[in-house]
Design a protein around this motif. Structure first.
Motif, short mmCIF file in Angstrom:
data_model
loop_
_atom_site.label_atom_id
_atom_site.label_comp_id
_atom_site.label_asym_id
_atom_site.label_seq_id
_atom_site.Cartn_x
_atom_site.Cartn_y
_atom_site.Cartn_z
N VAL A 1 0.86 -1.19 0.00
CA VAL A 1 0.00 0.00 0.00
C VAL A 1 0.89 1.23 0.00
N ASN A 2 0.65 2.14 -0.94
CA ASN A 2 1.56 3.28 -1.11
C ASN A 2 1.10 4.55 -0.39
N GLU A 3 -0.10 4.55 0.18
CA GLU A 3 -0.60 5.77 0.82
C GLU A 3 -1.51 5.39 1.97
N GLY A 4 -1.35 6.08 3.10
CA GLY A 4 -2.18 5.82 4.27
C GLY A 4 -1.46 6.19 5.55
N VAL A 5 -2.11 5.93 6.69
CA VAL A 5 -1.57 6.28 8.01
C VAL A 5 -1.82 5.12 8.96
N VAL A 6 -0.80 4.80 9.78
CA VAL A 6 -0.96 3.84 10.88
C VAL A 6 -0.89 4.65 12.17
N SER A 7 -1.93 4.52 13.00
CA SER A 7 -1.99 5.26 14.26
C SER A 7 -1.91 4.28 15.42
N ALA A 8 -0.99 4.52 16.35
CA ALA A 8 -0.86 3.70 17.56
C ALA A 8 -1.51 4.46 18.71
N TRP A 9 -2.61 3.94 19.24
CA TRP A 9 -3.33 4.57 20.35
C TRP A 9 -2.89 3.92 21.66
N LYS A 10 -2.38 4.74 22.57
CA LYS A 10 -1.97 4.25 23.89
C LYS A 10 -3.21 4.09 24.77
N LEU A 11 -3.47 2.87 25.22
CA LEU A 11 -4.69 2.57 25.96
C LEU A 11 -4.56 2.77 27.46
N ASP A 12 -3.35 2.96 27.97
CA ASP A 12 -3.18 3.20 29.40
C ASP A 12 -3.71 4.58 29.74
N ARG A 13 -4.34 4.70 30.90
CA ARG A 13 -4.83 6.01 31.35
C ARG A 13 -3.65 6.93 31.62
N PRO A 14 -3.73 8.20 31.20
CA PRO A 14 -2.61 9.13 31.43
C PRO A 14 -2.34 9.35 32.91
N ASN A 15 -1.06 9.54 33.22
CA ASN A 15 -0.66 9.88 34.59
C ASN A 15 -1.16 11.29 34.89
N SER A 16 -1.85 11.45 36.01
CA SER A 16 -2.45 12.74 36.36
C SER A 16 -1.40 13.83 36.58
N ASN A 17 -0.13 13.44 36.83
CA ASN A 17 0.91 14.43 37.09
C ASN A 17 1.62 14.91 35.83
N THR A 18 1.34 14.26 34.72
CA THR A 18 2.02 14.65 33.49
C THR A 18 1.01 14.76 32.36
N LYS A 19 1.44 15.44 31.31
CA LYS A 19 0.63 15.57 30.09
C LYS A 19 1.13 14.55 29.08
N GLU A 20 0.59 13.36 29.13
CA GLU A 20 1.08 12.28 28.28
C GLU A 20 0.38 12.28 26.94
N MET A 21 1.14 11.97 25.91
CA MET A 21 0.54 11.76 24.60
C MET A 21 -0.15 10.42 24.57
N THR A 22 -1.25 10.35 23.85
CA THR A 22 -1.98 9.08 23.72
C THR A 22 -2.05 8.61 22.28
N LEU A 23 -1.58 9.41 21.32
CA LEU A 23 -1.69 9.05 19.91
C LEU A 23 -0.34 9.27 19.23
N PHE A 24 0.10 8.24 18.49
CA PHE A 24 1.37 8.30 17.76
C PHE A 24 1.10 7.80 16.33
N LYS A 25 1.61 8.53 15.34
CA LYS A 25 1.26 8.22 13.94
C LYS A 25 2.50 8.04 13.08
N SER A 26 2.29 7.31 11.97
CA SER A 26 3.32 7.18 10.95
C SER A 26 2.64 7.06 9.59
N GLU A 27 3.14 7.80 8.62
CA GLU A 27 2.64 7.64 7.26
C GLU A 27 3.17 6.34 6.65
#
Length: 846
Positions: free
Chosen positions: A340-366
């Motif tokens: 496949v020559n075009e599209g996006v794969v998204s990795a969604w982090k399912l762990d609940r974010p730590n209340s003391n930090t601003k964690e990312m929950t979504l990571f992408k790659s073309e």
């Protein structure tokens, strides 16, 4: 011995002298240019009082008007007017005066340690009010002090020449106050100053008369009555990382019944923004320690304040966010093993974010040449794979995240995940034909027809290939266009005739894109016709504006003006809407609008921002009833209405699908028709608010009433559906990644209940005269209740050259504005009463 006595006497004299000097320094100077004259108004004779603020000495908080009546020595406080910075000239009218001789004077007042220190009085002016045949006015004086936990009673008395029963009504009052007969009863629960306004009126009588009395009750604790405000912080230090952004709301406690305002003092760092309500945001650009001072003070008594140090440490001793220490990589191919020559794969982090930090929950790659690679922190993930040429899916072969395979990643892992996707069928091309014609005469209209893929309607795709597909009519009004079936479309027709002006119309007969019928292609389509209506003959005025983000940067946006009131009725033309788009600088303009009242909806093309209705001096609001109403007359309003949008909150994986129907529960009084229930409601905006009070996702209902939200965060949610002409719908929901990630619901919305006879906008018939003018201008308007108001004179650049805030009285209000210091030319008067804004043209000529 005598020497000692002399020294003591000198010290005492010095102390007394210094105390006297201190008191004099705190005492303001009396107002200047105090004048009082009798002037006839529509409500009878009134005393017009004018004065100028004294710019010498200490600055006062209020001006107080006093009078005595006849030979009586009893002093009457007629009114207290708040001092306004940068304002010199003041005008106030004293109404409802019985015939007789009055003595008027003024003092300036300053609040010091919870009490008021007044200036010397101005000169006293004696005026005579001619007796009238009828009298209806308050003759009783209310108690103006009370104690917390005590009982407040005021026996009202009205002098009336009518032989009729008198009724009483509280117009504005503190919570818990009530009237029984002619007595006001109240049990104060908190220290503060409370405004009261009461109306007396005739009942069971052929005559019509009413009079008002307004006063302020000062409530103390029975002891010293000292007011206070205190900032509450668990600690005065905040630690954060470089690049992290925080939003913080200051907390406080007070015994006063008035707003608490905040200031942040010291060297304000870059990226630090705050408002007067104590909320600040900070996104630091450098590591280091930042020291500020927070000041909280009472709006009604600015001298009552509290200071608190605030230290923000960036990059020191704070928990580091999870590092991107692992990789998920692999190949994506079709069922024939072709990459496949075009599209996006998204990795969604399912762990609940730590209340003391601003964690990312979504990571992408073309996806490039069939390969992808995502750098992630350790945790549990689900992979979402999407693209234009294949069906979207969750790995592995799942439709929803609840069924997706969980991928556990630890630091230094390199996990290979290869996916096979199913290609979409090759798009088929179909022919769509139709006609554009005049709705009245059926004559053909030369027009441009635009077919827009639904996903591009509110997306920033104007420069992208395939954003829209355009054709034109021939001399007979017919058109034909080839379209592919891989999109659903909305369509609109725009007249290209210069001799006759037509409104833009969407299929089918909709006048904004959110309510347009969706066109799905399963074969050739004929008779996709557009009946264009001529622009309304009454359409003359308009207005302009600008759409920006919280930092004032311009946004591309679709802007819709909803007409909610014409000359005679609310929602008489609720389907009358006007749609435009901003330019690259965020500017928009509506011209040739039907005279009436409007609310503005702005939908940014960048989904990082939340759509909403224009609110003066605030962010765009989610509900149309909370928006600021703009009144359009026969002239173009040249002032710029700035629509400011908030950022979206955390996005997520939860899907909410639903349908909105008319619940049939609303009636517009004065009409005999009821809306049928279960009819789809198109064009309703649907918002989901997360546990932090931020909008996680939003969408709108289509012509079938259906809406689809795909990026909703997990947790406790609140869903709001809102549309002009309907009451807002709200419901609480809960979502998670495991059991409740796909929610289906049906919403019933009720039409707004509106009393046509009772103008809830509280603003009638503003009149400005004379225009052109030279030295002064008179502005008259009627308000249905006592409320805050603002008058501004605006030049052609949209800048305020004069502004005054005051409290409008119920009934007729008359304001005289000086224009002698303004250069000649064209201006506009912007009158705001409550949440309603009306604009009138003004010409100054000499």
């Amino acid at each position: 011995m005598k020497k000692i006595e002399m020294i003591i006497g000198f010290v005492l004299a010095f102390c007394i002298s210094m105390a006297s000097l201190t008191a004099q320094q705190q005492e303001p100077l009396p107002p200047k240019n105090f004048h009082a004259i009798v002037e006839e108004t529509s409500a009878g004779p009134a005393v017009k009082i004018t004065w100028t603020a004294n710019d010498e000495g200490v600055t006062p908080n209020v001006f107080t008007i006093y009078s005595t009546f006849g030979d009586q020595e009893k002093l009457i406080m007629n009114a207290q007017i708040k001092y306004e910075p940068n304002k010199l000239d003041y005008v106030f009218y004293v109404h409802n005066l019985a015939g007789g001789v009055y003595n008027f004077f003024m003092r300036a007042g300053l609040y010091v340690n919870g009490r008021i220190v007044e200036s010397e009085k101005t000169e006293t002016i004696t005026l005579t009010i001619e007796k009238t045949n009828t009298v209806f006015q308050f003759v009783s004086e209310p108690p103006t002090s009370a104690v917390v936990g005590g009982k407040y009673v005021y026996g009202m008395k009205v002098h009336s020449s009518y032989n009729c029963k008198i009724g009483y009504e509280l117009v504005s009052s503190p919570e818990g106050m009530y009237i029984d007969g002619n007595n006001i009863f109240w049990a104060p629960t908190a220290i503060g100053e409370y405004k009261v306004s009461v109306k007396a009126f005739l009942i069971e009588c052929d005559h019509k008369a009413e009079t008002y009395q307004s006063f302020v009750i000062r409530v103390t604790d029975g002891n010293n009555g000292q007011l206070y405000v205190r900032i509450i912080m668990e600690n005065n230090g905040i630690k954060m990382n470089l690049g992290e952004a925080i939003t913080y709301k200051m907390k406080y406690e007070t015994n006063a019944n008035c707003p608490v305002l905040f200031e942040f003092q010291g060297e304000i760092p870059e990226g630090f923004h705050f408002d007067s309500k104590g909320t600040f945001t900070f996104k630091p650009t450098h590591e280091g320690t930042y020291q500020l001072t927070v000041k909280a003070y009472l709006e009604c008594h600015p001298e009552v304040h509290h200071l608190m140090p605030l230290v923000i440490i960036v990059g020191e001793g704070h928990q580091e966010p999870p590092k991107h220490c692992a990789y998920i990589k692999g190949a994506v191919s079709d069922e024939d093993n072709n990459p496949v020559n075009e599209g996006v794969v998204s990795a969604w982090k399912l762990d609940r974010p730590n209340s003391n930090t601003k964690e990312m929950t979504l990571f992408k790659s073309e996806i490039k040449d069939g390969q992808y690679s995502i750098n992630v922190p350790e945790g549990n993930y689900a992979l979402d794979i999407s693209g234009k040429t294949f069906y979207p899916e969750w790995y592995q072969d799942a439709e929803f995240v609840t069924d997706a395979e969980r991928i556990t990643v630890k630091c230094e892992d390199v996990i290979e995940i290869n996916a096979i996707v199913k290609l979409l069928p090759v798009p088929k091309t179909y022919t769509v034909t139709g006609k554009v014609y005049d709705a009245e005469s059926n004559n053909p209209v030369l027009a441009q027809i635009e077919f827009i893929p639904v996903q591009n309607v509110f997306e920033d795709s104007r420069n992208k290939e395939g954003h829209s597909f355009v054709t034109k009519t021939d001399e007979n009004g017919n058109y034909s266009i080839q379209l592919k079936d891989n999109y659903d479309y909305i369509a609109r027709a725009v007249s290209m005739m210069n001799s006759i002006k037509y409104n833009v119309v969407y299929y089918e007969s909709a006048n904004n894109p959110m309510e347009a019928d969706i066109i799905q292609l399963t074969g050739d389509l004929a008779d996709i016709n557009f009946a264009l209506k001529k622009s309304d003959g009454e359409a003359k005025g308009g207005f302009a504006g600008k759409v920006v983000n919280k930092d004032g940067q311009p946004l591309l946006s679709k802007v819709i003006a909803y007409c909610i009131k014409t000359k005679n009725q609310y929602f008489a033309k609720v389907n009358t809407t006007f749609t435009t788009e901003t330019d690259e600088e965020g500017n928009f303009r509506f011209a040739e609008l039907i005279p009436g009242d409007y609310v503005i909806l702005s939908v940014p093309l960048n989904r990082d921002y939340v759509p909403g209705y224009y609110k003066q001096n605030d962010f765009a609001v989610l509900k149309w009833k909370d928006g600021t109403i703009i009144t359009v007359g026969e002239a173009m309003v040249e002032m710029i209405f700035e629509v400011k949008h908030r950022n979206r909150g955390e996005i997520g994986l939860v899907k909410i699908d639903g349908k909105i129907v008319n619940a049939g529960g609303g009636v517009i009084e004065g009409k005999s028709e009821k809306s049928q229930s279960n009819v789809p409601v198109a064009g309703a905006l649907v918002y989901v608010i997360d546990a932090n009070g931020m909008v996680s996702d939003y969408g709108y209902s289509n012509s079938n009433g259906e809406f689809n939200l795909k990026e909703v965060a997990v947790g406790n949610l609140r869903l709001i559906a809102d549309k002009v002409g309907f009451e807002a719908y709200e419901n609480n929901l809960q979502s998670d990644f495991e059991k409740n990630s796909s929610i289906q619901m049906e919403i019933g919305m009720n039409e707004a209940v509106v009393n046509v006879k009772d103008n809830t906008l509280n603003l009638f018939d503003a009149v400005l005269y004379p225009s052109p003018t030279d030295k002064s201008i008179t502005l008259k308007f009627t308000s249905l209740k006592q409320q805050q108001a603002e008058i501004a004179i605006v030049n052609l650049l949209g800048l305020d050259v004069y502004k005054v805030n005051f409290e409008a009285v119920r009934g007729e209000n008359v304001n005289i504005l000086r224009t002698s210091e303004l250069i000649q030319g064209t201006y506009f008067i912007r009158l705001t009463v409550g949440n309603v804004t009306q604009t009138l043209p003004l010409v100054i000529s000499r």
